[in-house]
Design a protein around this motif. Sequence first.
Motif, PDB file in Angstrom:
ATOM      1  N   THR A   1       3.998  51.363 -24.699  1.00  0.00           N
ATOM      2  CA  THR A   1       4.656  50.108 -24.354  1.00  0.00           C
ATOM      3  C   THR A   1       5.389  50.291 -23.034  1.00  0.00           C
ATOM      4  N   SER A   2       5.163  49.371 -22.094  1.00  0.00           N
ATOM      5  CA  SER A   2       5.830  49.434 -20.794  1.00  0.00           C
ATOM      6  C   SER A   2       7.159  48.689 -20.859  1.00  0.00           C
ATOM      7  N   SER A   3       7.989  48.884 -19.833  1.00  0.00           N
ATOM      8  CA  SER A   3       9.312  48.263 -19.802  1.00  0.00           C
ATOM      9  C   SER A   3       9.240  46.742 -19.713  1.00  0.00           C
ATOM     10  N   ASN A   4       8.089  46.186 -19.326  1.00  0.00           N
ATOM     11  CA  ASN A   4       7.964  44.724 -19.292  1.00  0.00           C
ATOM     12  C   ASN A   4       7.482  44.160 -20.630  1.00  0.00           C
ATOM     13  N   GLY A   5       7.339  45.026 -21.642  1.00  0.00           N
ATOM     14  CA  GLY A   5       6.981  44.590 -22.983  1.00  0.00           C
ATOM     15  C   GLY A   5       5.502  44.604 -23.303  1.00  0.00           C
ATOM     16  N   LYS A   6       4.667  44.965 -22.357  1.00  0.00           N
ATOM     17  CA  LYS A   6       3.224  45.020 -22.593  1.00  0.00           C
ATOM     18  C   LYS A   6       2.880  46.292 -23.363  1.00  0.00           C
ATOM     19  N   THR A   7       2.070  46.160 -24.421  1.00  0.00           N
ATOM     20  CA  THR A   7       1.661  47.306 -25.240  1.00  0.00           C
ATOM     21  C   THR A   7       0.148  47.447 -25.215  1.00  0.00           C
ATOM     22  N   LEU A   8      -0.305  48.671 -24.983  1.00  0.00           N
ATOM     23  CA  LEU A   8      -1.730  48.996 -25.037  1.00  0.00           C
ATOM     24  C   LEU A   8      -1.954  50.065 -26.097  1.00  0.00           C
ATOM     25  N   THR A   9      -2.975  49.873 -26.894  1.00  0.00           N
ATOM     26  CA  THR A   9      -3.331  50.848 -27.920  1.00  0.00           C
ATOM     27  C   THR A   9      -4.691  51.446 -27.585  1.00  0.00           C
ATOM     28  N   SER A  10      -4.735  52.749 -27.524  1.00  0.00           N
ATOM     29  CA  SER A  10      -5.970  53.475 -27.236  1.00  0.00           C
ATOM     30  C   SER A  10      -6.321  54.299 -28.467  1.00  0.00           C
ATOM     31  N   TYR A  11      -7.401  53.923 -29.121  1.00  0.00           N
ATOM     32  CA  TYR A  11      -7.802  54.579 -30.362  1.00  0.00           C
ATOM     33  C   TYR A  11      -8.693  55.784 -30.090  1.00  0.00           C
ATOM     34  N   ASN A  12      -8.442  56.872 -30.821  1.00  0.00           N
ATOM     35  CA  ASN A  12      -9.258  58.090 -30.779  1.00  0.00           C
ATOM     36  C   ASN A  12      -9.487  58.598 -29.354  1.00  0.00           C
ATOM     37  N   VAL A  13      -8.404  58.618 -28.570  1.00  0.00           N
ATOM     38  CA  VAL A  13      -8.478  59.092 -27.184  1.00  0.00           C
ATOM     39  C   VAL A  13      -8.827  60.575 -27.140  1.00  0.00           C
ATOM     40  N   ALA A  14      -8.165  61.350 -27.962  1.00  0.00           N
ATOM     41  CA  ALA A  14      -8.449  62.784 -28.040  1.00  0.00           C
ATOM     42  C   ALA A  14      -9.304  63.039 -29.277  1.00  0.00           C
ATOM     43  N   PRO A  15     -10.425  63.735 -29.136  1.00  0.00           N
ATOM     44  CA  PRO A  15     -11.301  63.982 -30.286  1.00  0.00           C
ATOM     45  C   PRO A  15     -10.672  64.996 -31.248  1.00  0.00           C
ATOM     46  N   GLN A  16     -11.257  65.147 -32.386  1.00  0.00           N
ATOM     47  CA  GLN A  16     -10.747  66.046 -33.422  1.00  0.00           C
ATOM     48  C   GLN A  16     -10.572  67.481 -32.918  1.00  0.00           C
ATOM     49  N   ASN A  17     -11.405  67.917 -32.010  1.00  0.00           N
ATOM     50  CA  ASN A  17     -11.359  69.308 -31.530  1.00  0.00           C
ATOM     51  C   ASN A  17     -10.556  69.472 -30.235  1.00  0.00           C
ATOM     52  N   TRP A  18      -9.614  68.551 -29.935  1.00  0.00           N
ATOM     53  CA  TRP A  18      -8.805  68.657 -28.722  1.00  0.00           C
ATOM     54  C   TRP A  18      -8.011  69.968 -28.745  1.00  0.00           C
ATOM     55  N   GLN A  19      -7.613  70.400 -27.542  1.00  0.00           N
ATOM     56  CA  GLN A  19      -6.814  71.616 -27.417  1.00  0.00           C
ATOM     57  C   GLN A  19      -5.698  71.368 -26.425  1.00  0.00           C
ATOM     58  N   PHE A  20      -4.609  72.111 -26.582  1.00  0.00           N
ATOM     59  CA  PHE A  20      -3.509  72.002 -25.629  1.00  0.00           C
ATOM     60  C   PHE A  20      -4.010  72.354 -24.236  1.00  0.00           C
ATOM     61  N   GLY A  21      -3.498  71.652 -23.232  1.00  0.00           N
ATOM     62  CA  GLY A  21      -3.907  71.870 -21.856  1.00  0.00           C
ATOM     63  C   GLY A  21      -4.979  70.896 -21.385  1.00  0.00           C
ATOM     64  N   GLN A  22      -5.589  70.165 -22.300  1.00  0.00           N
ATOM     65  CA  GLN A  22      -6.619  69.203 -21.915  1.00  0.00           C
ATOM     66  C   GLN A  22      -5.987  67.886 -21.478  1.00  0.00           C
ATOM     67  N   THR A  23      -6.767  67.088 -20.755  1.00  0.00           N
ATOM     68  CA  THR A  23      -6.349  65.774 -20.285  1.00  0.00           C
ATOM     69  C   THR A  23      -7.315  64.737 -20.808  1.00  0.00           C
ATOM     70  N   PHE A  24      -6.773  63.594 -21.244  1.00  0.00           N
ATOM     71  CA  PHE A  24      -7.595  62.498 -21.752  1.00  0.00           C
ATOM     72  C   PHE A  24      -7.137  61.190 -21.130  1.00  0.00           C
ATOM     73  N   GLN A  25      -8.017  60.225 -21.079  1.00  0.00           N
ATOM     74  CA  GLN A  25      -7.695  58.945 -20.474  1.00  0.00           C
ATOM     75  C   GLN A  25      -7.832  57.829 -21.508  1.00  0.00           C
ATOM     76  N   GLY A  26      -6.756  57.056 -21.656  1.00  0.00           N
ATOM     77  CA  GLY A  26      -6.759  55.903 -22.544  1.00  0.00           C
ATOM     78  C   GLY A  26      -6.865  54.623 -21.732  1.00  0.00           C
ATOM     79  N   LYS A  27      -6.566  53.503 -22.376  1.00  0.00           N
ATOM     80  CA  LYS A  27      -6.576  52.218 -21.688  1.00  0.00           C
ATOM     81  C   LYS A  27      -5.556  52.221 -20.565  1.00  0.00           C
ATOM     82  N   GLN A  28      -5.819  51.427 -19.546  1.00  0.00           N
ATOM     83  CA  GLN A  28      -4.952  51.360 -18.373  1.00  0.00           C
ATOM     84  C   GLN A  28      -4.189  50.034 -18.351  1.00  0.00           C
ATOM     85  N   PHE A  29      -2.928  50.087 -17.900  1.00  0.00           N
ATOM     86  CA  PHE A  29      -2.159  48.853 -17.714  1.00  0.00           C
ATOM     87  C   PHE A  29      -2.704  48.096 -16.542  1.00  0.00           C
TER      88      PHE A  29
END
Length: 88
Positions: free
Chosen positions: A60-88
């Motif tokens: 949720t951004s400070s202007n009140g807009k909320t974006l939900t990104s489902y299953n952005v990181a797969p089950q086998n994610w690991q620390f140090g990885q980068t993933f991309q969800g929906k964009q404002f």
Amino acid sequence: MSGSSHFYQVLITNVGLDGEVFAVKVKGSRTGWIPMARNWGMNWHCNVNLQHQPLSFEVTSSNGKTLTSYNVAPQNWQFGQTFQGKQF
């Protein structure tokens, strides 16, 4: 993403002109929505074990807009990885 088995942290970037990140929630496949706390800057954390679960995020951004990104990181994610969800 960074952390350990009981501490999980994400860095949220690039919210564009929609203000700053106001709130973040994370959801594993075996959890409900878990509010995250701001650690410093745009780093958000929670004290929960989310390993071995696909992860979804609600941002949720400070202007009140909320974006939900489902299953952005797969089950086998690991620390140090980068993933991309929906964009404002």
